[in-house]
Design a protein around this motif. Sequence first.
Motif, PDB file in Angstrom:
ATOM      1  N   LEU A 105      -6.775 -70.003  12.214  1.00  0.00           N
ATOM      2  CA  LEU A 105      -6.218 -69.556  11.171  1.00  0.00           C
ATOM      3  C   LEU A 105      -5.403 -70.336  10.570  1.00  0.00           C
ATOM      4  O   LEU A 105      -4.347 -70.966  10.963  1.00  0.00           O
ATOM      5  N   SER A 106      -5.574 -70.445   8.857  1.00  0.00           N
ATOM      6  CA  SER A 106      -5.084 -71.471   8.205  1.00  0.00           C
ATOM      7  C   SER A 106      -3.415 -71.238   7.826  1.00  0.00           C
ATOM      8  O   SER A 106      -3.144 -70.006   8.137  1.00  0.00           O
ATOM      9  N   PRO A 107      -2.911 -71.994   7.375  1.00  0.00           N
ATOM     10  CA  PRO A 107      -1.189 -71.838   6.790  1.00  0.00           C
ATOM     11  C   PRO A 107      -1.320 -70.403   5.892  1.00  0.00           C
ATOM     12  O   PRO A 107      -0.189 -69.630   6.112  1.00  0.00           O
ATOM     13  N   LEU A 108      -2.183 -70.570   5.017  1.00  0.00           N
ATOM     14  CA  LEU A 108      -2.390 -69.313   4.264  1.00  0.00           C
ATOM     15  C   LEU A 108      -2.290 -68.078   4.832  1.00  0.00           C
ATOM     16  O   LEU A 108      -1.603 -67.147   4.715  1.00  0.00           O
ATOM     17  N   GLY A 109      -3.268 -68.036   5.991  1.00  0.00           N
ATOM     18  CA  GLY A 109      -3.549 -66.605   6.774  1.00  0.00           C
ATOM     19  C   GLY A 109      -2.026 -66.323   7.742  1.00  0.00           C
ATOM     20  O   GLY A 109      -1.879 -65.360   7.787  1.00  0.00           O
ATOM     21  N   LEU A 110      -1.575 -67.513   8.288  1.00  0.00           N
ATOM     22  CA  LEU A 110      -0.182 -67.371   9.074  1.00  0.00           C
ATOM     23  C   LEU A 110       0.692 -66.911   7.987  1.00  0.00           C
ATOM     24  O   LEU A 110       1.614 -66.017   8.512  1.00  0.00           O
ATOM     25  N   CYS A 111       0.809 -67.248   7.020  1.00  0.00           N
ATOM     26  CA  CYS A 111       1.883 -66.841   5.871  1.00  0.00           C
ATOM     27  C   CYS A 111       1.762 -65.437   5.583  1.00  0.00           C
ATOM     28  O   CYS A 111       2.806 -64.683   5.702  1.00  0.00           O
ATOM     29  N   VAL A 112       0.495 -65.023   5.401  1.00  0.00           N
ATOM     30  CA  VAL A 112       0.153 -63.573   5.064  1.00  0.00           C
ATOM     31  C   VAL A 112       0.513 -62.657   6.480  1.00  0.00           C
ATOM     32  O   VAL A 112       1.454 -61.685   6.065  1.00  0.00           O
ATOM     33  N   LEU A 113       0.186 -63.100   7.448  1.00  0.00           N
ATOM     34  CA  LEU A 113       0.207 -62.543   8.675  1.00  0.00           C
ATOM     35  C   LEU A 113       1.912 -62.211   8.891  1.00  0.00           C
ATOM     36  O   LEU A 113       2.453 -61.242   9.087  1.00  0.00           O
ATOM     37  N   ALA A 114       2.616 -63.599   8.658  1.00  0.00           N
ATOM     38  CA  ALA A 114       4.305 -63.427   9.005  1.00  0.00           C
ATOM     39  C   ALA A 114       4.741 -62.521   7.822  1.00  0.00           C
ATOM     40  O   ALA A 114       5.648 -61.945   8.299  1.00  0.00           O
ATOM     41  N   ALA A 115       4.423 -62.390   6.937  1.00  0.00           N
ATOM     42  CA  ALA A 115       5.126 -61.661   5.665  1.00  0.00           C
ATOM     43  C   ALA A 115       4.801 -60.456   5.944  1.00  0.00           C
ATOM     44  O   ALA A 115       5.924 -59.492   5.696  1.00  0.00           O
ATOM     45  N   MET A 116       3.735 -59.859   6.362  1.00  0.00           N
ATOM     46  CA  MET A 116       3.464 -58.561   6.487  1.00  0.00           C
ATOM     47  C   MET A 116       4.085 -58.060   7.858  1.00  0.00           C
ATOM     48  O   MET A 116       4.697 -57.032   7.908  1.00  0.00           O
ATOM     49  N   ALA A 117       4.283 -58.746   8.920  1.00  0.00           N
ATOM     50  CA  ALA A 117       5.026 -58.503  10.238  1.00  0.00           C
ATOM     51  C   ALA A 117       6.583 -58.412   9.819  1.00  0.00           C
ATOM     52  O   ALA A 117       7.122 -57.619  10.515  1.00  0.00           O
ATOM     53  N   HIS A 118       7.054 -59.405   9.078  1.00  0.00           N
ATOM     54  CA  HIS A 118       8.270 -59.479   8.909  1.00  0.00           C
ATOM     55  C   HIS A 118       8.633 -58.078   7.908  1.00  0.00           C
ATOM     56  O   HIS A 118       9.715 -57.438   8.474  1.00  0.00           O
ATOM     57  N   MET A 119       7.854 -57.787   6.939  1.00  0.00           N
ATOM     58  CA  MET A 119       8.340 -56.592   6.149  1.00  0.00           C
ATOM     59  C   MET A 119       8.227 -55.389   7.144  1.00  0.00           C
ATOM     60  O   MET A 119       8.920 -54.469   7.161  1.00  0.00           O
ATOM     61  N   LEU A 120       7.220 -55.272   8.200  1.00  0.00           N
ATOM     62  CA  LEU A 120       7.090 -54.023   8.944  1.00  0.00           C
ATOM     63  C   LEU A 120       8.161 -53.927  10.050  1.00  0.00           C
ATOM     64  O   LEU A 120       8.784 -53.061  10.474  1.00  0.00           O
ATOM     65  N   GLY A 121       8.578 -55.311  10.486  1.00  0.00           N
ATOM     66  CA  GLY A 121       9.873 -55.316  11.249  1.00  0.00           C
ATOM     67  C   GLY A 121      11.053 -54.874  10.601  1.00  0.00           C
ATOM     68  O   GLY A 121      11.815 -54.098  11.276  1.00  0.00           O
ATOM     69  N   GLN A 122      11.373 -55.376   9.436  1.00  0.00           N
ATOM     70  CA  GLN A 122      12.464 -54.794   8.781  1.00  0.00           C
ATOM     71  C   GLN A 122      12.675 -53.320   8.224  1.00  0.00           C
ATOM     72  O   GLN A 122      13.471 -52.509   8.554  1.00  0.00           O
ATOM     73  N   PHE A 123      11.375 -52.781   8.042  1.00  0.00           N
ATOM     74  CA  PHE A 123      10.978 -51.441   7.891  1.00  0.00           C
ATOM     75  C   PHE A 123      11.333 -50.607   8.820  1.00  0.00           C
ATOM     76  O   PHE A 123      12.093 -49.721   8.886  1.00  0.00           O
ATOM     77  N   ALA A 124      10.679 -51.020  10.097  1.00  0.00           N
ATOM     78  CA  ALA A 124      11.020 -50.338  11.305  1.00  0.00           C
ATOM     79  C   ALA A 124      12.441 -50.121  11.768  1.00  0.00           C
ATOM     80  O   ALA A 124      12.913 -48.954  12.010  1.00  0.00           O
ATOM     81  N   ILE A 125      13.148 -51.164  11.494  1.00  0.00           N
ATOM     82  CA  ILE A 125      14.768 -51.115  12.063  1.00  0.00           C
ATOM     83  C   ILE A 125      15.470 -50.209  10.834  1.00  0.00           C
ATOM     84  O   ILE A 125      16.280 -49.341  11.107  1.00  0.00           O
ATOM     85  N   ALA A 126      15.086 -50.368   9.490  1.00  0.00           N
ATOM     86  CA  ALA A 126      15.451 -49.753   8.281  1.00  0.00           C
ATOM     87  C   ALA A 126      15.308 -48.193   8.648  1.00  0.00           C
ATOM     88  O   ALA A 126      16.269 -47.431   8.536  1.00  0.00           O
ATOM     89  N   TYR A 127      14.198 -47.656   8.971  1.00  0.00           N
ATOM     90  CA  TYR A 127      13.952 -46.274   9.261  1.00  0.00           C
ATOM     91  C   TYR A 127      14.768 -45.861  10.538  1.00  0.00           C
ATOM     92  O   TYR A 127      15.208 -44.740  10.413  1.00  0.00           O
TER      93      TYR A 127
END
Length: 170
Positions: A105-127
């Motif tokens: 998994l390239s740095p590009l794929g890892l950054c996309v995965l990390a960004a999506m997970a980061h947003m989902l983690g924040q959203f879960a706590i916000a909700y």
Amino acid sequence: MLLSTTREDHLVAWLAALAIAIHVLESALPSPIPGVKPGLANVITVLALVMFGWRVAAWVSLLRVLAGSLLTGTFLSPTFLLSLSGAAASLAALLVAHALVGQRLSPLGLCVLAAMAHMLGQFAIAYALIIPHPALLNLLPVLLSAALLFGLVTGTMAARIYRQHPAVST
């Protein structure tokens, strides 16, 4: 008593300082939607992962959140909680992905995965803790679209840096 430090300690300190500086500078950027930032410090975390391994990446990410919140005055605030939950979700996703597919998994794929997970983690706590209202779910597609866009941007940056400075041993 003198504490001895290792080369890895110095590496973590240097990378964390770089990520913290980026985090603090990015916190000054205006945001059209609360909580949506480019996540430029994530470039450092992903590069730490692919170049130096999981432990270095985890330390860099956690030190960035802690020190960044202390420097921006958000420590133990809802902003800190959201940042920490996003970083934890991002690290968990990176750990699983790295364990399952390793360097495929390239740095590009890892950054996309990390960004999506980061947003989902924040959203879960916000909700769950801050705005437990079903209408908040209407923002999720917009937030995930922003995460995808910024993940592609940071991933492109990380991939370019990695091509110029491939794996370095600690």
